[in-house]
Design an enzyme around this catalytic site. Sequence first.
Site, PDB file in Angstrom:
ATOM      1  N   HIS A 157       1.531  -7.138  -4.069  1.00 41.68           N
ATOM      2  CA  HIS A 157       0.472  -8.135  -4.108  1.00 41.68           C
ATOM      3  C   HIS A 157      -0.306  -7.966  -5.415  1.00 41.68           C
ATOM      4  O   HIS A 157      -0.445  -6.846  -5.922  1.00 41.68           O
ATOM      5  CB  HIS A 157      -0.517  -7.937  -2.952  1.00 41.68           C
ATOM      6  CG  HIS A 157      -0.178  -8.674  -1.703  1.00 41.68           C
ATOM      7  ND1 HIS A 157      -0.660  -8.281  -0.461  1.00 41.68           N
ATOM      8  CD2 HIS A 157       0.559  -9.794  -1.465  1.00 41.68           C
ATOM      9  CE1 HIS A 157      -0.230  -9.114   0.462  1.00 41.68           C
ATOM     10  NE2 HIS A 157       0.516 -10.040  -0.127  1.00 41.68           N
ATOM     11  N   CYS A 253      -7.958  -4.879   0.147  1.00 39.59           N
ATOM     12  CA  CYS A 253      -7.194  -5.427   1.267  1.00 39.59           C
ATOM     13  C   CYS A 253      -8.066  -5.651   2.499  1.00 39.59           C
ATOM     14  O   CYS A 253      -7.823  -6.567   3.280  1.00 39.59           O
ATOM     15  CB  CYS A 253      -6.035  -4.493   1.617  1.00 39.59           C
ATOM     16  SG  CYS A 253      -4.684  -4.478   0.419  1.00 39.59           S
TER      17      CYS A 253
END
Length: 260
Positions: A157, A253
Site C-alpha cells: 500500500h 493503517c
Amino acid sequence: MCPPEHFGVTYTINPWMDPAKPVDVALAVAQWEDLRDRYRSLGHTVEVLVPRPGLPDMVFAANGATVVDGRVLGARFAHREREAEAAVHLEWFRAHGFPYVREPVHINEGEGDFAVTASYLLAGRGFRASPLSHGEAQEYFGRPVLGLDLVDPRYYHLDTALTVLDDTTDEIMYYPPAFSPGSREVLRRLFPDALTATGEAAAAFGLNGVSDGLHVLLPQAAAGLFEPLRDRGFEPIGIDLSELLKGGGSVKCCTQELRC
C-alpha cells in the site's frame, strides 16, 4: 453495484505476519487505546467506528474510505475477506451527516493507496488498488491525481512507503526503492526536498505514520527517522503498535483522516 474489473490483483503474504506468533489481544487493544489517547492529548477529535463481528481488519480504518473537503469516496476491497467492511464505513458517514458519499466502481482501499497533499492526490498502484480508481478519484474530488507504481510486495500500500508530513506545503517522506524508477523520478521532480527513509526505517513500518503538520506519530521502532524529522521542525512521537503490526498495519493503517 457494478462488478469490479479484473486487473490481476497480486495476493502476497505480508512479511511481518507470522502465524506462529499469535496476537496478544489484550495488548493489541491496549496499544490501540494508547494511539487513540495520544491523538486526543494533542487536541484532535477521535471518532470511533464500532467493530463488527467477523471483520477483524476493521481496526485498519484507513482502508475504508478517503475524505477530501468533506466528500467521501468509499472503498472497494481487493480481498474477499474485507469486502463487507466497505458498507460499514459508508453507513457511518451517511449517519454522521456527510452529504457527499460515493460508492466506488473500481477497486481502491481508501487511504491505503490515496494520500492527500496540498497540490495532489497521490495514488498508489501495483498490488491492491486498480489503476482505474485513479481517474474515478480525480473526477470525484476534482484534484489532480498522481499515479505511483509500487514494485516491492513488502510495501503493498502507498501508506507503507510514503507519509504526508504537511498537507499545506506538500512536504512528504518516502522510501524510494518501494517505487518503480519512473515513479521515483516523478517524486524527485515534484518533491525535491522530501525526506527519504532508509531501508531499516521503512522495514520498521516507519512510513506508516500520521502528521498534523507538527506532530508525527510513527512506529517507535523507526527511531532512525526521529532526528531527521526534528531537523525539519517536526516533533516525532513514537508509538508501539507491535501487536497490530502482526496483522500488517501500524499508525496510519489505524487512522482514517476526516478532512471536512
